[in-house]
Design a protein around this motif. Sequence first.
Motif, PDB file in Angstrom:
ATOM      1  N   ILE A  28       0.987  -1.201   0.120  1.00  0.00           N
ATOM      2  CA  ILE A  28       0.079  -0.048   0.043  1.00  0.00           C
ATOM      3  C   ILE A  28       0.915   1.230  -0.108  1.00  0.00           C
ATOM      4  N   GLY A  29       0.526   2.279  -0.967  1.00  0.00           N
ATOM      5  CA  GLY A  29       1.487   3.388  -0.908  1.00  0.00           C
ATOM      6  C   GLY A  29       1.074   3.987  -2.170  1.00  0.00           C
ATOM      7  N   ASN A  30       1.078   5.414  -2.091  1.00  0.00           N
ATOM      8  CA  ASN A  30       0.573   6.332  -3.122  1.00  0.00           C
ATOM      9  C   ASN A  30      -0.504   6.347  -3.529  1.00  0.00           C
ATOM     10  N   GLY A  31      -1.496   5.963  -2.443  1.00  0.00           N
ATOM     11  CA  GLY A  31      -2.980   6.156  -2.692  1.00  0.00           C
ATOM     12  C   GLY A  31      -3.217   4.929  -3.733  1.00  0.00           C
ATOM     13  N   GLN A  32      -2.773   3.807  -3.522  1.00  0.00           N
ATOM     14  CA  GLN A  32      -3.199   2.448  -4.053  1.00  0.00           C
ATOM     15  C   GLN A  32      -2.573   1.394  -3.147  1.00  0.00           C
ATOM     16  N   LEU A  33      -3.563   0.224  -3.497  1.00  0.00           N
ATOM     17  CA  LEU A  33      -2.845  -0.981  -3.022  1.00  0.00           C
ATOM     18  C   LEU A  33      -2.604  -1.970  -3.989  1.00  0.00           C
ATOM     19  N   SER A  34      -1.811  -2.755  -4.039  1.00  0.00           N
ATOM     20  CA  SER A  34      -1.485  -3.788  -5.110  1.00  0.00           C
ATOM     21  C   SER A  34      -1.169  -5.301  -4.397  1.00  0.00           C
ATOM     22  N   PHE A  35      -1.513  -6.185  -5.070  1.00  0.00           N
ATOM     23  CA  PHE A  35      -1.122  -7.778  -4.618  1.00  0.00           C
ATOM     24  C   PHE A  35      -0.948  -8.460  -5.921  1.00  0.00           C
ATOM     25  N   GLY A  62     -12.106  -2.520   6.185  1.00  0.00           N
ATOM     26  CA  GLY A  62     -12.797  -2.016   7.478  1.00  0.00           C
ATOM     27  C   GLY A  62     -12.095  -1.210   8.263  1.00  0.00           C
ATOM     28  N   LYS A  63     -12.805  -0.310   9.258  1.00  0.00           N
ATOM     29  CA  LYS A  63     -12.232   0.675  10.183  1.00  0.00           C
ATOM     30  C   LYS A  63     -12.776   0.104  11.642  1.00  0.00           C
ATOM     31  N   ALA A  64     -11.890  -0.118  12.286  1.00  0.00           N
ATOM     32  CA  ALA A  64     -12.406  -0.610  13.759  1.00  0.00           C
ATOM     33  C   ALA A  64     -12.705   0.661  14.652  1.00  0.00           C
ATOM     34  N   GLU A  65     -11.815   1.619  14.786  1.00  0.00           N
ATOM     35  CA  GLU A  65     -12.012   2.846  15.420  1.00  0.00           C
ATOM     36  C   GLU A  65     -12.450   3.836  14.598  1.00  0.00           C
ATOM     37  N   TRP A 110     -19.854  12.692  -0.767  1.00  0.00           N
ATOM     38  CA  TRP A 110     -19.023  11.455  -0.480  1.00  0.00           C
ATOM     39  C   TRP A 110     -17.771  11.967   0.302  1.00  0.00           C
ATOM     40  N   VAL A 111     -17.468  11.533   1.663  1.00  0.00           N
ATOM     41  CA  VAL A 111     -16.479  11.964   2.373  1.00  0.00           C
ATOM     42  C   VAL A 111     -15.691  10.827   2.788  1.00  0.00           C
ATOM     43  N   ARG A 112     -14.312  10.966   3.281  1.00  0.00           N
ATOM     44  CA  ARG A 112     -13.694  10.034   3.913  1.00  0.00           C
ATOM     45  C   ARG A 112     -13.289  10.329   5.336  1.00  0.00           C
ATOM     46  N   GLU A 113     -13.485   9.416   6.347  1.00  0.00           N
ATOM     47  CA  GLU A 113     -13.081   9.725   7.632  1.00  0.00           C
ATOM     48  C   GLU A 113     -11.507   9.316   7.671  1.00  0.00           C
ATOM     49  N   ALA A 114     -10.967  10.150   8.415  1.00  0.00           N
ATOM     50  CA  ALA A 114      -9.526   9.976   8.808  1.00  0.00           C
ATOM     51  C   ALA A 114      -9.228   8.677   9.530  1.00  0.00           C
ATOM     52  N   GLY A 115      -8.102   8.156   9.573  1.00  0.00           N
ATOM     53  CA  GLY A 115      -7.618   7.175  10.532  1.00  0.00           C
ATOM     54  C   GLY A 115      -6.898   5.835   9.874  1.00  0.00           C
ATOM     55  N   GLU A 116      -7.207   4.785  10.875  1.00  0.00           N
ATOM     56  CA  GLU A 116      -6.380   3.685  10.339  1.00  0.00           C
ATOM     57  C   GLU A 116      -7.584   2.822   9.607  1.00  0.00           C
ATOM     58  N   TYR A 117      -7.246   2.174   8.536  1.00  0.00           N
ATOM     59  CA  TYR A 117      -7.990   1.203   7.903  1.00  0.00           C
ATOM     60  C   TYR A 117      -7.241  -0.098   7.728  1.00  0.00           C
ATOM     61  N   THR A 118      -8.001  -1.133   7.670  1.00  0.00           N
ATOM     62  CA  THR A 118      -7.782  -2.497   7.397  1.00  0.00           C
ATOM     63  C   THR A 118      -8.217  -3.078   6.103  1.00  0.00           C
ATOM     64  N   THR A 162      -3.975  -9.226   4.639  1.00  0.00           N
ATOM     65  CA  THR A 162      -4.520  -8.304   5.412  1.00  0.00           C
ATOM     66  C   THR A 162      -3.399  -7.185   6.017  1.00  0.00           C
ATOM     67  N   LYS A 163      -3.838  -6.005   5.874  1.00  0.00           N
ATOM     68  CA  LYS A 163      -2.812  -5.014   6.034  1.00  0.00           C
ATOM     69  C   LYS A 163      -3.514  -3.642   6.513  1.00  0.00           C
ATOM     70  N   THR A 164      -3.026  -3.087   7.594  1.00  0.00           N
ATOM     71  CA  THR A 164      -3.442  -1.818   8.215  1.00  0.00           C
ATOM     72  C   THR A 164      -2.930  -0.675   7.713  1.00  0.00           C
ATOM     73  N   PHE A 165      -3.532   0.507   7.366  1.00  0.00           N
ATOM     74  CA  PHE A 165      -2.739   1.609   6.858  1.00  0.00           C
ATOM     75  C   PHE A 165      -3.373   2.754   7.184  1.00  0.00           C
ATOM     76  N   PRO A 166      -2.747   3.948   7.176  1.00  0.00           N
ATOM     77  CA  PRO A 166      -3.480   5.304   7.765  1.00  0.00           C
ATOM     78  C   PRO A 166      -4.037   5.945   6.526  1.00  0.00           C
ATOM     79  N   MET A 167      -5.106   6.805   6.500  1.00  0.00           N
ATOM     80  CA  MET A 167      -5.780   7.236   5.441  1.00  0.00           C
ATOM     81  C   MET A 167      -6.044   8.829   6.021  1.00  0.00           C
ATOM     82  N   GLU A 168      -5.775   9.874   5.234  1.00  0.00           N
ATOM     83  CA  GLU A 168      -5.982  11.066   5.327  1.00  0.00           C
ATOM     84  C   GLU A 168      -7.465  11.355   5.010  1.00  0.00           C
ATOM     85  N   GLY A 169      -8.014  12.224   5.978  1.00  0.00           N
ATOM     86  CA  GLY A 169      -9.601  12.580   5.634  1.00  0.00           C
ATOM     87  C   GLY A 169     -10.202  13.538   6.616  1.00  0.00           C
ATOM     88  N   GLU A 170     -11.242  13.533   7.115  1.00  0.00           N
ATOM     89  CA  GLU A 170     -12.244  14.256   7.869  1.00  0.00           C
ATOM     90  C   GLU A 170     -12.279  13.670   9.305  1.00  0.00           C
TER      91      GLU A 170
END
Length: 324
Positions: free
Chosen positions: A179-186, A205-208, A251-259, A272-280
């Motif tokens: 995950i990086g530069n706004g993309q995920l790859s596998f 998913g976003k637990a918190e 459409w809006v994005r919540e800031a925080g950690e996503y899985t 699986t991987k957890t990563f930070p996402m900028e937002g509101e």
Amino acid sequence: MDGYDPTAATGGVDTEGVCALAKKADRVLVFLGCSAEESLRAIQNREMTIPAVQAELLHALGEYRSKTVTVLDCAHAVDMSFATDTAALLLMSVGGEDGAEALADLLTGKACPSGKLASTLYENPSEHFARLKQCKNAEKNKVGLFVGYRHYDSADIAVSFPFGHGLSYTTFKYSNLKIGNGQLSFTVKNTGSVAGAEIAQIYLGKAESARLRPRKELFSFTKLFLRAGEQCRVTVDLSLVSFYNAETDAWVREAGEYTVYVGSSVKDIRLTKTFPMEGEAYTPCEAKSSDYLQTHSNILSDGYVADVKKPRRPRKHWVLKTVG
């Protein structure tokens, strides 16, 4: 010889005859299901079982279960309790005028199965839906986002065949999630001996979270056709990670950690991987997920009214690259 009287409600199975035929056969093919008219009638009457005489036929072949292949042709979801009486199950819903030819190709190995379930199939649905109806009649049936797999997965409810499930004559390996530069790859590789197709599924998913969310939500998917030994690199744009805010009509994005969960079904997660996402940032809502998951607290809760808008999401963009 059909093996049973299709007009009989029960007791129409020629047990001795079908077992005699099964004993001589290398493989036993059992065809179950309903006609289009029967399916429509079953949907209207909220019936979710195959005809009882068909279930009796399959059960009568219990001694030959290890070599029995069942083909289910049904246009509506049914109680899957009968699945324990067969070694393999092939779902052929609404095959159309070329359905018989396609079925022959799949059964003989000329073609490799690659379909995945777009809904959840499970045992004893009548009991489950009776409880849902009881809650609904009492105006205490909260649902919200928790429809289908979002409900079962979040509430840890075991099901027979989960959303996205589907087997194949080959196998697929998932690896190298980045995950990086706004993309995920596998990478997905066909590790079997025959060509086949895999539908790779990406859940988020976003637990918190300040918003009420299921444990996993399908974010995107793609179908990959791979020869034996071939692999493909899949890249997914994460800029579309968002939810619809009815208050702001946007459409809006919540800031925080996503899985991110990458896999072959909602329950068959390979990476699986957890990563930070900028937002509101948002103020936590007062609603609890337990109020929406058909728990004891849901039945005792106050009435619930949902005003749900279903705006159209922008289309997702994939980049697929064959590696080798």
